[in-house]
Write a protein that holds these residues in place. Structure first.
Motif, PDB file in Angstrom:
ATOM      1  N   LEU A  20       0.822  -1.089  -0.138  1.00  0.00           N
ATOM      2  CA  LEU A  20       0.057   0.097  -0.185  1.00  0.00           C
ATOM      3  C   LEU A  20       0.886   1.258   0.033  1.00  0.00           C
ATOM      4  N   GLN A  21       1.981   0.970   0.695  1.00  0.00           N
ATOM      5  CA  GLN A  21       2.927   2.417   0.778  1.00  0.00           C
ATOM      6  C   GLN A  21       3.399   2.612  -0.744  1.00  0.00           C
ATOM      7  N   GLN A  22       3.898   1.766  -1.221  1.00  0.00           N
ATOM      8  CA  GLN A  22       4.528   1.637  -2.552  1.00  0.00           C
ATOM      9  C   GLN A  22       3.472   2.301  -3.562  1.00  0.00           C
ATOM     10  N   GLN A  23       2.101   1.743  -3.474  1.00  0.00           N
ATOM     11  CA  GLN A  23       1.317   2.197  -4.345  1.00  0.00           C
ATOM     12  C   GLN A  23       0.970   3.805  -4.005  1.00  0.00           C
ATOM     13  N   ALA A  24       0.848   4.200  -2.765  1.00  0.00           N
ATOM     14  CA  ALA A  24       0.572   5.547  -2.724  1.00  0.00           C
ATOM     15  C   ALA A  24       1.693   6.579  -2.900  1.00  0.00           C
ATOM     16  N   ALA A  25       2.995   5.810  -2.821  1.00  0.00           N
ATOM     17  CA  ALA A  25       4.399   6.488  -3.064  1.00  0.00           C
ATOM     18  C   ALA A  25       4.172   6.861  -4.777  1.00  0.00           C
ATOM     19  N   ARG A  26       3.617   6.059  -5.724  1.00  0.00           N
ATOM     20  CA  ARG A  26       3.708   6.074  -7.070  1.00  0.00           C
ATOM     21  C   ARG A  26       2.625   7.081  -7.323  1.00  0.00           C
ATOM     22  N   PHE A  27       1.538   7.123  -6.452  1.00  0.00           N
ATOM     23  CA  PHE A  27       0.497   8.261  -6.832  1.00  0.00           C
ATOM     24  C   PHE A  27       1.207   9.816  -6.407  1.00  0.00           C
ATOM     25  N   THR A  28       1.776   9.873  -5.198  1.00  0.00           N
ATOM     26  CA  THR A  28       2.361  11.141  -4.808  1.00  0.00           C
ATOM     27  C   THR A  28       3.282  11.542  -5.839  1.00  0.00           C
ATOM     28  N   GLY A  29       4.148  10.587  -6.581  1.00  0.00           N
ATOM     29  CA  GLY A  29       5.139  10.910  -7.428  1.00  0.00           C
ATOM     30  C   GLY A  29       4.472  11.438  -8.651  1.00  0.00           C
ATOM     31  N   LEU A  30       3.306  11.204  -9.136  1.00  0.00           N
ATOM     32  CA  LEU A  30       2.800  11.569 -10.250  1.00  0.00           C
ATOM     33  C   LEU A  30       2.107  13.054 -10.045  1.00  0.00           C
ATOM     34  N   VAL A  31       1.573  13.186  -8.873  1.00  0.00           N
ATOM     35  CA  VAL A  31       1.213  14.629  -8.373  1.00  0.00           C
ATOM     36  C   VAL A  31       2.510  15.435  -8.561  1.00  0.00           C
ATOM     37  N   ARG A  32       3.501  15.115  -7.824  1.00  0.00           N
ATOM     38  CA  ARG A  32       4.780  15.959  -7.581  1.00  0.00           C
ATOM     39  C   ARG A  32       5.227  16.569  -8.962  1.00  0.00           C
ATOM     40  N   ASP A  33       5.025  15.396 -10.024  1.00  0.00           N
ATOM     41  CA  ASP A  33       5.801  15.473 -11.427  1.00  0.00           C
ATOM     42  C   ASP A  33       4.600  16.210 -12.184  1.00  0.00           C
ATOM     43  N   ASP A  34       3.347  16.667 -11.781  1.00  0.00           N
ATOM     44  CA  ASP A  34       2.270  17.203 -12.391  1.00  0.00           C
ATOM     45  C   ASP A  34       1.795  16.051 -13.392  1.00  0.00           C
ATOM     46  N   LEU A  35       1.637  14.696 -13.209  1.00  0.00           N
ATOM     47  CA  LEU A  35       1.180  13.853 -14.186  1.00  0.00           C
ATOM     48  C   LEU A  35      -0.152  13.273 -13.725  1.00  0.00           C
ATOM     49  N   ALA A  36      -0.496  13.453 -12.619  1.00  0.00           N
ATOM     50  CA  ALA A  36      -1.797  12.872 -11.932  1.00  0.00           C
ATOM     51  C   ALA A  36      -2.982  13.082 -12.721  1.00  0.00           C
ATOM     52  N   ASP A  37      -3.290  12.371 -13.924  1.00  0.00           N
ATOM     53  CA  ASP A  37      -4.726  12.696 -14.599  1.00  0.00           C
ATOM     54  C   ASP A  37      -5.881  12.194 -13.842  1.00  0.00           C
ATOM     55  N   ALA A  38      -7.084  12.286 -14.485  1.00  0.00           N
ATOM     56  CA  ALA A  38      -8.224  11.709 -13.988  1.00  0.00           C
ATOM     57  C   ALA A  38      -8.125  10.163 -13.877  1.00  0.00           C
ATOM     58  N   SER A  39      -7.452   9.506 -14.608  1.00  0.00           N
ATOM     59  CA  SER A  39      -7.485   7.987 -14.678  1.00  0.00           C
ATOM     60  C   SER A  39      -6.601   7.844 -13.396  1.00  0.00           C
ATOM     61  N   ALA A  40      -5.467   8.501 -13.107  1.00  0.00           N
ATOM     62  CA  ALA A  40      -4.582   8.031 -12.065  1.00  0.00           C
ATOM     63  C   ALA A  40      -5.508   8.589 -10.777  1.00  0.00           C
ATOM     64  N   VAL A  41      -6.270   9.348 -10.839  1.00  0.00           N
ATOM     65  CA  VAL A  41      -6.837   9.601  -9.578  1.00  0.00           C
ATOM     66  C   VAL A  41      -7.915   8.316  -9.123  1.00  0.00           C
ATOM     67  N   ASP A  42      -8.767   7.978 -10.378  1.00  0.00           N
ATOM     68  CA  ASP A  42      -9.552   7.141 -10.399  1.00  0.00           C
ATOM     69  C   ASP A  42      -9.084   5.693  -9.952  1.00  0.00           C
ATOM     70  N   GLY A  43      -7.706   5.278 -10.136  1.00  0.00           N
ATOM     71  CA  GLY A  43      -6.910   4.332  -9.827  1.00  0.00           C
ATOM     72  C   GLY A  43      -6.494   4.286  -8.325  1.00  0.00           C
ATOM     73  N   PHE A  44      -6.224   5.662  -7.747  1.00  0.00           N
ATOM     74  CA  PHE A  44      -5.955   5.927  -6.384  1.00  0.00           C
ATOM     75  C   PHE A  44      -6.865   5.593  -5.327  1.00  0.00           C
ATOM     76  N   VAL A  45      -8.100   5.899  -5.651  1.00  0.00           N
ATOM     77  CA  VAL A  45      -9.188   6.112  -4.722  1.00  0.00           C
ATOM     78  C   VAL A  45      -9.391   4.724  -4.073  1.00  0.00           C
ATOM     79  N   PRO A  46      -9.517   3.753  -4.662  1.00  0.00           N
ATOM     80  CA  PRO A  46      -9.798   2.289  -3.814  1.00  0.00           C
ATOM     81  C   PRO A  46      -8.317   1.974  -3.164  1.00  0.00           C
ATOM     82  N   VAL A  47      -7.119   2.579  -3.561  1.00  0.00           N
ATOM     83  CA  VAL A  47      -5.997   2.453  -2.776  1.00  0.00           C
ATOM     84  C   VAL A  47      -5.955   3.342  -1.620  1.00  0.00           C
ATOM     85  N   ALA A  48      -6.511   4.573  -1.550  1.00  0.00           N
ATOM     86  CA  ALA A  48      -6.654   5.357  -0.401  1.00  0.00           C
ATOM     87  C   ALA A  48      -7.664   4.635   0.624  1.00  0.00           C
TER      88      ALA A  48
END
Length: 259
Positions: A20-48
C-alpha cells in the motif's frame, strides 16, 4: 447476524502495508511531477480506501506526511480523493462489504487527515460562513470535508458541531455570519431540520441565508428542500453565491495563498 456485522470485517483480499505504501508513493510521485490525470486519481481512490482501513498506520502516516509537504497533493486529497473514499465507505456499509467498526475507524482517520491537512485559523471577519452539524447528526465527516474545501478556496468559515441547539444559537448570533450551511447525512436527519431552522431565524437579528446540503441531498433532495432552508444544494459555489459572500475578495485571498 447483527453482532457479526458490527465486529467482523469483510475486507477485500489482504494487501500488505508495504505494498500500500508503494502504491501511494507512486501516486504522490505523479502529483509531484504534475502527471496525475483523472485516470490516475480514479485508480488511487480504492488504494486510499485501503490505506484508511488498514490496521497498520504506516501507509496513512506516510501519505499525510507527503501531503503536508505538497500543497497540490493536499488539495487533491481533501477536495477529490477523500470525499470519494467517504462515498466508498458508505457503499461498503450499505452492501455489508464493511463492518460498522471498519467504517467508524476509517471515518475517524479521514477526519484526522482533514485536521492535519486543513487550514483552521478562525476567521476574524463578520462575514464568515458557519457550517453546522445538527446535534442529532451522526455523520460529521462530510461537513469536515466541505469546510476544508471552502477554506482552500479562501472562504472564512467556522465549523460548529457536537453542541446542543440552545448552545449553538447564541454562538452563531455572535459570529454575525454571511450565511449558515447545515450538513445532513440522511433523509431522517433532514426531516428534523425545520425547528432548528426556525430557531436560527428567531435568534439571529437579521436576514440570514440558510443552505442545507450533505449526503441527504443525494439520497432524498426533496426532504432537504422541504426543511425550511432557503436553498438545498451540494454545489459549494452555488451556496457561496446565494450567501452573497464577497467572492472577489475570496479570489484575491486565494491567489495570495497560492503564490
Amino acid at each position: 447476524m447483527t453482532k457479526a456485522r458490527l465486529v467482523l470485517p469483510s475486507l477485500p483480499e489482504a494487501v500488505s502495508a508495504g505494498v500500500l505504501q508503494q502504491q501511494a508513493a507512486r501516486f504522490t510521485g505523479l502529483v509531484r511531477d504534475d502527471l496525475a490525470d483523472a485516470s490516475a486519481v480514479d485508480g488511487f481512490v480504492p488504494v486510499a480506501e485501503r490505506v484508511v482501513l488498514h490496521p497498520d498506520e504506516t501507509p496513512r502516516r506516510a501519505l499525510l506526511a507527503e501531503a503536508a509537504a505538497d500543497p497540490r497533493l493536499a488539495v487533491l486529497l481533501l477536495g477529490t480523493v477523500f470525499p470519494r473514499v467517504a462515498r466508498l465507505l458508505e457503499e461498503g456499509w450499505n452492501t455489508d462489504r464493511l463492518s460498522f467498526v471498519d467504517v467508524t475507524i476509517a471515518a475517524a482517520r479521514l477526519q484526522d487527515a482533514v485536521r492535519v491537512l486543513g487550514q483552521f485559523t478562525l476567521p476574524a471577519r463578520t462575514d464568515a460562513l458557519v457550517m453546522v452539524v445538527p446535534p442529532w447528526e451522526q455523520h460529521t465527516l462530510p461537513a469536515s470535508l466541505a469546510a476544508a474545501r471552502l477554506r482552500r478556496k479562501g472562504v472564512p468559515i467556522r465549523l460548529i458541531q457536537a453542541i446542543s441547539v440552545p448552545q449553538m444559537l447564541p454562538l452563531i448570533a455572535r459570529c454575525g455570519p454571511a450565511g449558515v450551511l447545515i450538513s445532513v447525512g440522511s433523509y431522517r436527519s433532514a426531516g428534523k431540520l425545520r425547528p432548528l431552522i426556525g430557531a436560527l431565524r428567531s435568534h439571529v437579528p437579521r436576514a440570514l441565508p440558510i443552505v442545507v446540503g450533505g449526503p441527504a441531498m443525494e439520497s432524498d433532495a426533496a426532504v432537504c428542500r422541504r426543511s425550511g432552508a432557503d436553498l438545498a444544494t451540494n454545489d459549494l459555489d452555488a451556496a457561496l453565491s446565494f450567501c452573497e459572500l464577497a467572492l472577489d475578495d475570496v479570489a484575491v485571498r486565494q491567489s495570495n495563498v497560492d503564490a
